[in-house]
Design an enzyme around this catalytic site. Structure first.
Site, PDB file in Angstrom:
ATOM      1  N   GLU A   8       1.307  -0.344  -4.839  1.00 26.09           N
ATOM      2  CA  GLU A   8       0.221   0.561  -5.221  1.00 26.09           C
ATOM      3  C   GLU A   8       0.800   1.959  -5.418  1.00 26.09           C
ATOM      4  O   GLU A   8       1.206   2.611  -4.462  1.00 26.09           O
ATOM      5  CB  GLU A   8      -0.856   0.603  -4.137  1.00 26.09           C
ATOM      6  CG  GLU A   8      -2.011   1.530  -4.482  1.00 26.09           C
ATOM      7  CD  GLU A   8      -2.512   2.355  -3.310  1.00 26.09           C
ATOM      8  OE1 GLU A   8      -3.646   2.858  -3.394  1.00 26.09           O
ATOM      9  OE2 GLU A   8      -1.775   2.511  -2.314  1.00 26.09           O
ATOM     10  N   ASP A  26       0.830  -1.203   0.000  1.00 29.53           N
ATOM     11  CA  ASP A  26       0.000   0.000   0.000  1.00 29.53           C
ATOM     12  C   ASP A  26       0.867   1.256   0.000  1.00 29.53           C
ATOM     13  O   ASP A  26       2.004   1.244   0.483  1.00 29.53           O
ATOM     14  CB  ASP A  26      -0.899  -0.028   1.240  1.00 29.53           C
ATOM     15  CG  ASP A  26      -1.875   1.113   1.292  1.00 29.53           C
ATOM     16  OD1 ASP A  26      -2.785   1.147   0.446  1.00 29.53           O
ATOM     17  OD2 ASP A  26      -1.729   1.982   2.180  1.00 29.53           O
TER      18      ASP A  26
END
Length: 707
Positions: free
Chosen positions: A329, A295
Site C-alpha cells: 500500500e 500496509d
C-alpha cells in the site's frame, strides 16, 4: 460534463523516427521475451474487514474478558469499536465469496491487537502487539486454520494484511513531547554517543549498538505492565524503534516518524529485518497463507523490503507456493512515484492508487474519455525486464478513503442512474488491466459518508443506528436485516462479470490496447491466444457513438454483455452505447498475423515527470498485436533487457500515439558510459524484426520536449 481538476500528465515526448542500418554488421542477437505477468495478474480479490463481516461465534465477541468495553473494546453500536465478526463467520460464508467469482480473499491483519487506544479500538487489525498469533476477538488459531483450509478446498487463496512499519502505541517519551524531531538537528547516536546515518548502514552487520539513554531524540519508556506485552520478544526492545515523535508526513518523518502515534520500528536495524522475515515466514509454514498485502509500505526504507521480500518468497516456494502474491500500500496517486517501488525491486506489486483516481473520476462523469489515455500511457513506467503494469492491484474505494458507492451517491442523479454508474464502475474494474479488488459490501450497494470508520459497515445485522438507515445503491436502507439476507443487483452483475472473465481469460490477463478515447467513449482491445475482444465504456449522461479500428479484419462480432448496438466493416467497429453504460464484444474470427514486420527505434527523450528517466520508443507499422523488447548494452558487452511492451501508446495532449515504449533509467548504468540501444519486434507468428541501433552517452544531452 462535470469538471475535474487538472490531472498530472503521464509523459511528454518528441518522437522523431531514426531509420539506421545495423551499425556493427554482426549477426543480430535475439533477446526478445514476453511481457512479464506475476502471480497476482490473474487474481480477482475480495477484501474483508473480518470484524465487520460475519459473527460466527458470539462467545469471542469480548475476547473472553468481562470488564466491559474499555477492557475488551467490544461495543457493536459504536463505529470505532469491535463488533463481533470472526473467522468462523468468514468460513461460513466462503461459498458465497467463491460463487461471486473471486479467486482470493484478502483479510485485515489477523494478529492480536492492543484492544483499546484512546477513544477507539483495534478492530481493524493495525494496532498489533502479538504478531505470532490471532486476536481472540476473531477466534482461535484452530479457527483461523479451519478458515484457510476451507478456503483452499474452494480454490480460494488467503492473503493477509501485514504491517512492518509500526506496532500498537505502547511507548511513551520521558520528556512528554511527541513532536517530530528531525535528523539534522537531532541525529541518531550509537551507544557511545557518536552520530551516525541509518541509511548508510541499513541492514548491515556494521549497524551500531544503540542505547535507550543516548541514541534517540526522545528517550523512550514503557509502563511496567507493558514491558513484555509484545511478541516476538525483540519487539519489546526500545532501541528497535525510531523514537522521533509523530510523523508530519513530510521529509524524513515519512520514514521514521510515528504513524499517528503508533510505535515506528527501526527497520534499518538487522534485528528488525530478521525479525519480520521470521514472523511472516512462520505465517506461511504454520498457517498456510497464500499472500501478503503490506500496509504503510512507503513509510519503510527500501533496503528493508529488498532484504525481506525475497526471503519470504523463498519460504513460500519451499512451502509449495510458487505463486505468492505480495502487494504494498503506497497511498500516492501519481504513477511515476508508485512505479518507483516496483521498478526498484522493493515489491512485486502495489495497489494502483492512480487507477482509483482516474477511474473514480471517469465513473462519476467528472473526467471525459479523452482524459484516460494519459493515465494508461503511464503504464510504461512499470515496464522492465521483471515487471509490468499487468501486475498492479486495482480498486475503486477502500476502508481508508471510502467506498466507490459513497463517491457515486454524492451526486444528485436518480437512484437508477446511480445504479448504472456503480455497474459501470464494476465493469471498468473487471475488464481493464490489473487484478481487481472489491471491498466487501460494495456488492450490497453500501455507501457511507466518508473514509476510515465511516466506511467499515457491518455485513451482519448492525447495531449502529446510522448504518441501519444509510442509503444503498440498487437497494433500500438495510434496517434491522442482515446484508446476507437481501439480494442487490450489483452482486448479480459482479457474478456475471466474473463468469465472463473466467470464460474469456484475455479480459483479465491479455494485452490491453486503447483503440478509442474520442466522442466520450473509451474503448480498449483485449487480446490473447489469437482472440480479440473490445470493451467500450460511456460515462456521459447521454447516448454516444464512436467508430474505431480493430486488429482482427473482416470479422463479425458477438456481444458478451453490456448495452448498446454495434456494426462492423472491414477493419472498423461502430458502436452506440447508452448513457452510463458499457459494451463487451468478441470477434468471431481469430486474429491472423501477417509475415511482414519491421521496427524503427527513436533516440531516448527525457520525461520531465520522472526522476530523470528517458523514454525509448519504437514504431511498428500497422495495427497488429506485436511485442517489442528493448535492450541496452555497453559497447561490445551483452545486452541488458530494459523491458517488453505489448501495446502502443494512444495519442493524448501529452504523449505521441502509436509507439511501443519503455524507459531507460540512467542510474542503472555507469555515468559517462556509451550505450547502444536496440529493439526487437515479434508478431503472433513468432516472426522477428530488429531495429536500427541507437548510440547514446550518459547523461543524454540535448533532449527536447514537445510543447
Amino acid at each position: 460534463m462535470r469538471k475535474l481538476r487538472r490531472l498530472t500528465p503521464a509523459a511528454i515526448f518528441l518522437f522523431g523516427l531514426v531509420f539506421l542500418p545495423e551499425v556493427n554488421g554482426a549477426q543480430p542477437v535475439d533477446f526478445s521475451k514476453s511481457v512479464v505477468r506475476g502471480p497476482v495478474s490473474d487474481e480477482s480479490i475480495y477484501f474483508v474487514m473480518t470484524d465487520r463481516y460475519a459473527n460466527g461465534d458470539t462467545s469471542n465477541d469480548s475476547a473472553h474478558l468481562t470488564g466491559g468495553a474499555l477492557e475488551s473494546g467490544f461495543n457493536p453500536s459504536d463505529i470505532g469499536w469491535w463488533h463481533g465478526g470472526d473467522f468462523k463467520g468468514l468460513t461460513e460464508n466462503l461459498t458465497r465469496i467463491k460463487d461471486l467469482g473471486f479467486t482470493s480473499i484478502w483479510i485485515t491483519p489477523p494478529v492480536k491487537q492492543q484492544y483499546v487506544q484512546g477513544q477507539s479500538a483495534g478492530y481493524h487489525g493495525y494496532w498489533g502487539i502479538d504478531f505470532t498469533t490471532v486476536d481472540p476477538h476473531l477466534g482461535t488459531e484452530a479457527d483461523f486454520k479451519d478458515f484457510v483450509s476451507a478456503s483452499h478446498k474452494l480454490g480460494l487463496k488467503v492473503i493477509i494484511d501485514v504491517v512492518a512499519n509500526h506496532t500498537a502505541d505502547v511507548i511513551r517519551y520521558t520528556d512528554g513531547s511527541y513532536n517530530y524531531r528531525d535528523i539534522e538537528r537531532y541525529p541518531y547516536r550509537d551507544a557511545k554517543k557518536k552520530p551516525f546515518i541509518p541509511g548508510l548502514v541499513a541492514g548491515k552487520s556494521t549497524f551500531p549498538k544503540l542505547s535507550v539513554d543516548y541514541s534517540f531524540p526522545h528517550k523512550p519508556v514503557v509502563d511496567d505492565a507493558k514491558k513484555n506485552i509484545k511478541n516476538p520478544a525483540w519487539l519489546n526492545d526500545l532501541t528497535n524503534y525510531h523514537n522521533r515523535g509523530n510523523s508530519t508526513f513530510s521529509g524524513t518523518s515519512n520514514g521514521d516518524g510515528d504513524f499517528y502515534g503508533l510505535d515506528d520500528l527501526f527497520t534499518e536495524k538487522p534485528e528488525v529485518v530478521a525479525g519480520w522475515i521470521q514472523v511472516w515466514s512462520d505465517w506461511i509454514t504454520k498457517f498456510d497463507i497464500d499472500g501478503l498485502r503490506i500496509d504503510t509500505f512507503r513509510h519503510v526504507n527500501p533496503e528493508f523490503w529488498k532484504a525481506v521480500i525475497p526471503k519470504v518468497l523463498a519460504v513460500a516456494r519451499s512451502a509449495g507456493k510458487p505463486d505468492f502474491p505480495i502487494f504494498g500500500e503506497v497511498a500516492v496517486s501519481d504513477a511515476d512515484v508508485l512505479s518507483e517501488y516496483v521498478i526498484s525491486g522493493q515489491t512485486p506489486s502495489v495497489l494502483d492508487f492512480t487507477f482509483q483516481r482516474f477511474m473514480a473520476a471517469y465513473t462519476q462523469g467528472y473526467l471525459p474519455a479523452s482524459g484516460l489515455p494519459a493515465f494508461f500511457n503511464s503504464d510504461d513506467y512499470y515496464t522492465s525486464a521483471k515487471t509490468s503494469a499487468y501486475d498492479l492491484v486495482t480498486f475503486l474505494g477502500n476502508h481508508d478513503m471510502g467506498r466507490i458507492g459513497m463517491f457515486i451517491n454524492s451526486s444528485s442523479e436518480t437512484d437508477g442512474q446511480k445504479l448504472q454508474r456503480a455497474e459501470l464502475a464494476n465493469a471498468l474494474l473487471f475488464f481493464l488491466r490489473g487484478a481487481p479488488v472489491i471491498y466487501y459490501g460494495d456488492e450490497k450497494g453500501m455507501t457511507g459518508t466518508g473514509g476510515d470508520k465511516a466506511a467499515r459497515q457491518d455485513m451482519f445485522a448492525t447495531a449502529v443506528d446510522y448504518w441501519k438507515y444509510a442509503p444503498r445503491i440498487g437497494g433500500t436502507a438495510i434496517g434491522d436485516r442482515s446484508s446476507f439476507d437481501v439480494i442487490n443487483p450489483l452482486e448479480i452483475q459482479i457474478t456475471e462479470l466474473a463468469q465472463i472473465v473466467a470464460a474469456n481469460p484475455a479480459l483479465r490477463n491479455g494485452v490491453q490496447q486503447i483503440i478509442s478515447a474520442d466522442a466520450n467513449i473509451f474503448a480498449v482491445s483485449r487480446y490473447q491466444g489469437s482472440q480479440e475482444y473490445v470493451v467500450a465504456f460511456n460515462s456521459t449522461e447521454s447516448s454516444q457513438k464512436a467508430r474505431f479500428q480493430v486488429s482482427t479484419p473482416e470479422s463479425q462480432w458477438s456481444k458478451l454483455t453490456g448495452s448498446g448496438s454495434f456494426a462492423s466493416s472491414k477493419t472498423e467497429l461502430s458502436v452506440e452505447i447508452p448513457a452510463r453504460s458499457y459494451l463487451v464484444l468478441k470477434a468471431k474470427s481469430q486474429f491472423r498475423p501477417t509475415n511482414k514486420i519491421s521496427v524503427a527505434l527513436s533516440k531516448p527523450v527525457l520525461d520531465i515527470y520522472t526522476n530523470g528517466w528517458y523514454g525509448v520508443a519504437a514504431k511498428v507499422p500497422g495495427n497488429e498485436f506485436v511485442e517489442v523488447t528493448f535492450a541496452a548494452r555497453y559497447l561490445g558487452k551483452p545486452w541488458k533487457i530494459l523491458g517488453t511492451s505489448d501495446r502502443r501508446t494512444f495519442t493524448s495532449a501529452t504523449t505521441a500515439g502509436g509507439l511501443h515504449r519503455v524507459y531507460l533509467r540512467p542510474k542503472e548504468f555507469k555515468k559517462g558510459a556509451v550505450l547502444e540501444l536496440q529493439a526487437i519486434a515479434k508478431n503472433q507468428k513468432g516472426t522477428i524484426a530488429w531495429s536500427n541501433i541507437v548510440k547514446v552517452t550518459l547523461p543524454i544531452k540535448k533532449s527536447k520536449l514537445r510543447s
